[in-house]
Design a protein around this motif. Structure first.
Motif, PDB file in Angstrom:
ATOM      1  N   THR A 291       0.850  -1.198   0.000  1.00 26.26           N
ATOM      2  CA  THR A 291       0.000   0.000   0.000  1.00 26.26           C
ATOM      3  C   THR A 291       0.888   1.251   0.000  1.00 26.26           C
ATOM      4  O   THR A 291       0.977   1.953  -0.997  1.00 26.26           O
ATOM      5  N   SER A 292       1.599   1.441   1.127  1.00 23.24           N
ATOM      6  CA  SER A 292       2.476   2.608   1.238  1.00 23.24           C
ATOM      7  C   SER A 292       3.608   2.558   0.219  1.00 23.24           C
ATOM      8  O   SER A 292       4.007   3.580  -0.344  1.00 23.24           O
ATOM      9  N   LYS A 293       4.137   1.351  -0.005  1.00 18.34           N
ATOM     10  CA  LYS A 293       5.264   1.164  -0.925  1.00 18.34           C
ATOM     11  C   LYS A 293       4.856   0.227  -2.066  1.00 18.34           C
ATOM     12  O   LYS A 293       3.863  -0.488  -1.957  1.00 18.34           O
ATOM     13  N   TYR A 294       5.659   0.212  -3.109  1.00 20.09           N
ATOM     14  CA  TYR A 294       5.453  -0.679  -4.260  1.00 20.09           C
ATOM     15  C   TYR A 294       4.111  -0.445  -4.944  1.00 20.09           C
ATOM     16  O   TYR A 294       3.545  -1.351  -5.560  1.00 20.09           O
ATOM     17  N   THR A 295       3.568   0.760  -4.801  1.00 18.67           N
ATOM     18  CA  THR A 295       2.408   1.190  -5.575  1.00 18.67           C
ATOM     19  C   THR A 295       2.851   2.402  -6.383  1.00 18.67           C
ATOM     20  O   THR A 295       3.744   3.134  -5.958  1.00 18.67           O
ATOM     21  N   LEU A 296       2.266   2.609  -7.559  1.00 22.43           N
ATOM     22  CA  LEU A 296       2.750   3.629  -8.485  1.00 22.43           C
ATOM     23  C   LEU A 296       1.791   4.822  -8.492  1.00 22.43           C
ATOM     24  O   LEU A 296       0.660   4.725  -8.981  1.00 22.43           O
ATOM     25  N   LEU A 297       2.246   5.939  -7.928  1.00 20.46           N
ATOM     26  CA  LEU A 297       1.421   7.149  -7.855  1.00 20.46           C
ATOM     27  C   LEU A 297       1.421   7.871  -9.206  1.00 20.46           C
ATOM     28  O   LEU A 297       2.470   8.218  -9.730  1.00 20.46           O
ATOM     29  N   LEU A 298       0.224   8.071  -9.755  1.00 18.28           N
ATOM     30  CA  LEU A 298       0.090   8.756 -11.042  1.00 18.28           C
ATOM     31  C   LEU A 298      -0.190  10.254 -10.819  1.00 18.28           C
ATOM     32  O   LEU A 298      -0.503  10.674  -9.704  1.00 18.28           O
ATOM     33  N   GLU A 299      -0.140  11.032 -11.915  1.00 19.09           N
ATOM     34  CA  GLU A 299      -0.375  12.474 -11.774  1.00 19.09           C
ATOM     35  C   GLU A 299      -1.803  12.778 -11.343  1.00 19.09           C
ATOM     36  O   GLU A 299      -2.086  13.803 -10.734  1.00 19.09           O
ATOM     37  N   SER A 300      -2.724  11.875 -11.658  1.00 17.78           N
ATOM     38  CA  SER A 300      -4.132  12.066 -11.290  1.00 17.78           C
ATOM     39  C   SER A 300      -4.342  11.972  -9.779  1.00 17.78           C
ATOM     40  O   SER A 300      -5.409  12.310  -9.279  1.00 17.78           O
TER      41      SER A 300
END
Lengths: 436, 181
Positions: A291-300
């Motif tokens: 959740t906190s890590k290994y997830t890819l935050l997009l510009e949206s």
């Protein structure tokens, strides 16, 4: 850093290879030097040795032939002259065991990473586990929970599979606005490859009897972080393995001794080291590292979660920053390619920043979800060049350009960077990281 | 793999009389796993999913959490979770969209409050993991949620209230994995 390995130097001028050129910047046919495959060039080590008769030095009888050598060692060590071939590492402030050690691929060849150089990512140090006291618990949505000792697992039928492991954060610096200056190890050292031997997870799950309504398996390590991830049951029933051996010897402490989870092709963080528990569930646990890590935050502002397989990727190891080229002439470009989705089907190389490409030679054996070595002969004219490689895997997926990847995901995704990287070669033969 | 097609009988032959004497004709593996007692299982079965299943008895207040934080966390995560030298645990709520760097914290990024309890209990403090009591973990979780403006100063966290907390970023995760069951 050292001199370029596999570098040729003099011998024949670049003009000699005119008929072998296959793309811009002096790339030569990949079949060149492969035992008579091409008529134009007479293959042979003599050409590559880089020493002409005129320059030959006198051959001395070396002193080490005139005195007995050293005696035997219990556990062999690399030559002392190779003492610089080591991992580089860094931890976090106040927590030196939270961090990573990186593989020096620019100083290695082949595809199997020596055990002492396999990359490592740990979240609170390497536990000192007593193998006799270690237990693996299989429970949750099963008919009967079971506990396995190492001794019991050693009596199971074992299998071997060669697999790369890559940290989800490898090459993450290439998201940066400016090209980070560092060598291959610093930028891309969080990938390695080994032959792993152990017991199929599905054998143990079958013994415990999986509930048909189950869909996930939660895996937990016995380290001081209790590092844990949720893994699809389908992967566990496919090629997942409890690895006990790494390149023939017991898994190294830094890689999970006495046992680790191996999930060929999936991001490294899921392949839980020091594995102590597999819990069959019907939903992901939503652990911190999924959740906190290994997830890819997009510009949206949205994030991609459960990005499991590593997509096709390739990188040039030779030359690369720190491996300075010495004069125009013949060189061998060499690098590594891999895909979490199966076999590498081709690698193309460009020496002119992506304007033209030519097929590289893939060196066998080409194994699925393993590092694959490629090679490309190159006649460097001594001028500026821009070296890139582009992998395609058996699914037809083509490694994207950095620009395409960032257009899709933005620059804050942090994980799973597999865009094409570029090394610039200056007219002095120095190699640096640039964006093409 | 014919090697996998062991029957229990074949294992007994291969391993001699010391082998476990379970004769389960349907089992294909060597069948060397040992049964586990419910009591032993409970000691290991510690993860907390979003449903809150497995949360222990006990509770914690924001005020008690402030004291736990000052004693066990602040040296690494800074005053009031502001970060430095280690991760910031507070801030950035509602500011994840855009191109620039994002402040990802427990408050701004984590989708489930249960993960805070699970992670702190198993991994923190880094220097002495699993040293906090369940009450202390509830309390410091409450404190972090309060600092992030997610729960009130008088809210109490326990097995009922914690899973009911709706985190600001709960609905922003898109799973790329389609369960093929």
């Amino acid at each position: 850093m050292g001199r370029s390995r596999g570098a040729g130097g003099a011998g024949r001028g670049s003009e000699d290879f005119e008929s072998d050129k296959v793309a811009g910047g002096g790339l030569l046919d990949r079949r060149l030097f492969l035992g008579g495959a091409l008529g134009g060039a007479t293959a042979g080590g003599a050409v590559l040795s880089g020493t002409t008769a005129a320059e030959a030095e006198a051959l001395a009888v070396p002193s080490w032939m005139k005195t007995p050598g050293s005696t035997f060692l219990g556990y062999g060590q690399p030559a002392k002259q190779e003492a610089k071939v080591v991992r580089t590492f860094a931890g976090q402030p106040n927590s030196p065991g939270t961090g990573a050690a990186r593989t020096p691929h620019h100083l290695l060849a082949g595809t199997i990473t020596p055990n002492g150089l396999h990359f490592e990512r740990s979240h609170n140090g390497i536990p000192d586990i007593d193998p006799d006291a270690h237990r693996l618990l299989v429970h949750g949505m099963v008919r009967r929970p079971l506990v396995f000792t190492l001794e019991a697992l050693a009596r199971y039928p074992m299998e071997s599979q060669t697999a790369f492991i890559e940290c989800g954060g490898n090459s993450g610096l290439l998201h940066g606005e400016k090209p980070a200056q560092g060598n291959f190890q610093a930028l891309h050292g969080l990938v390695s490859c080994a032959e792993w031997t152990g017991v199929r997870v599905k054998t143990l799950l079958a013994e415990a009897g999986v509930d048909p309504k189950a869909s996930w398996v939660y895996a937990e390590g016995a380290d001081a972080a209790g590092m844990s991830r949720s893994v699809p049951l389908s992967k566990m029933m496919d090629d997942a393995m409890i690895a006990l051996y790494q390149n023939g010897e017991r898994v190294r402490p830094s890689n999970g001794y006495p046992m680790r989870l191996l999930l060929p092709g999936f991001e490294g963080n899921m392949q839980v080291k020091w594995l102590r528990r597999l819990k069959v569930t019907d939903a992901p646990v939503m652990a911190r590292d999924e959740t906190s890590k290994y997830t890819l935050l997009l510009e949206s502002g949205k994030s991609q979660q459960f990005f499991f397989p590593i997509e096709a990727k390739s990188l040039i190891t030779h030359p690369s920053p720190g491996l300075t080229m010495r004069g125009k002439g013949l060189y061998q470009i060499s690098g590594l390619a891999w895909s979490g989705n199966g076999l590498i089907s081709k690698v193309e190389v460009s020496a002119d920043g992506g304007k033209s490409w030519a097929l590289a030679q893939l060196l066998g054996p080409i194994l699925p979800r393993s590092l694959t070595r490629f090679r490309m002969p190159w006649s460097w004219d001594g001028g500026p060049a821009m070296l890139m490689s582009r992998a395609t895997d058996q699914t037809g997926y083509v490694q994207p350009t950095r620009a395409k990847l960032l257009a899709e995901r933005g620059a804050r995704a942090q994980y799973h960077f597999n865009g094409i990287a570029c090394w610039a070669v200056s007219d002095k033969g120095e190699v640096s990281h640039v964006y093409a | 793999m014919s090697m996998l097609k062991f029957t229990a009988a074949a294992v007994l032959v291969a391993l001699g009389s010391t082998a476990v004497a379970q004769t389960r004709s349907a089992v294909k593996g060597p069948d060397l796993g040992q049964p586990v007692s419910a009591e032993d299982l409970a000691k290991w079965d510690i993860e907390i999913p979003p449903s809150g299943k497995g949360l222990p008895a006990g509770s914690g207040t924001v005020a008690a959490g402030e004291a736990v934080y000052a004693k066990s966390c602040q040296s690494c995560h800074g005053p009031k979770g502001a970060g430095k030298p280690n991760d910031a645990l507070v801030g950035g709520v509602g500011n994840l969209a855009g191109k620039g760097p994002a402040l990802k914290t427990v408050g701004s990024y984590w989708p489930y409050a249960t993960t805070v309890f699970d992670y702190v209990r198993r991994s923190m403090p880094v220097s002495a993991p699993q040293s906090l009591s369940n009450e202390e973990v509830y309390a410091v979780t409450a404190y972090l949620l309060h600092l992030n403006g997610i729960i009130g100063a008088d809210d109490v966290m326990d097995a009922k209230t914690l899973p009911a907390v709706k985190m600001p970023n709960r609905d922003s995760f898109m799973s790329l994995y389609k369960s093929r069951k």
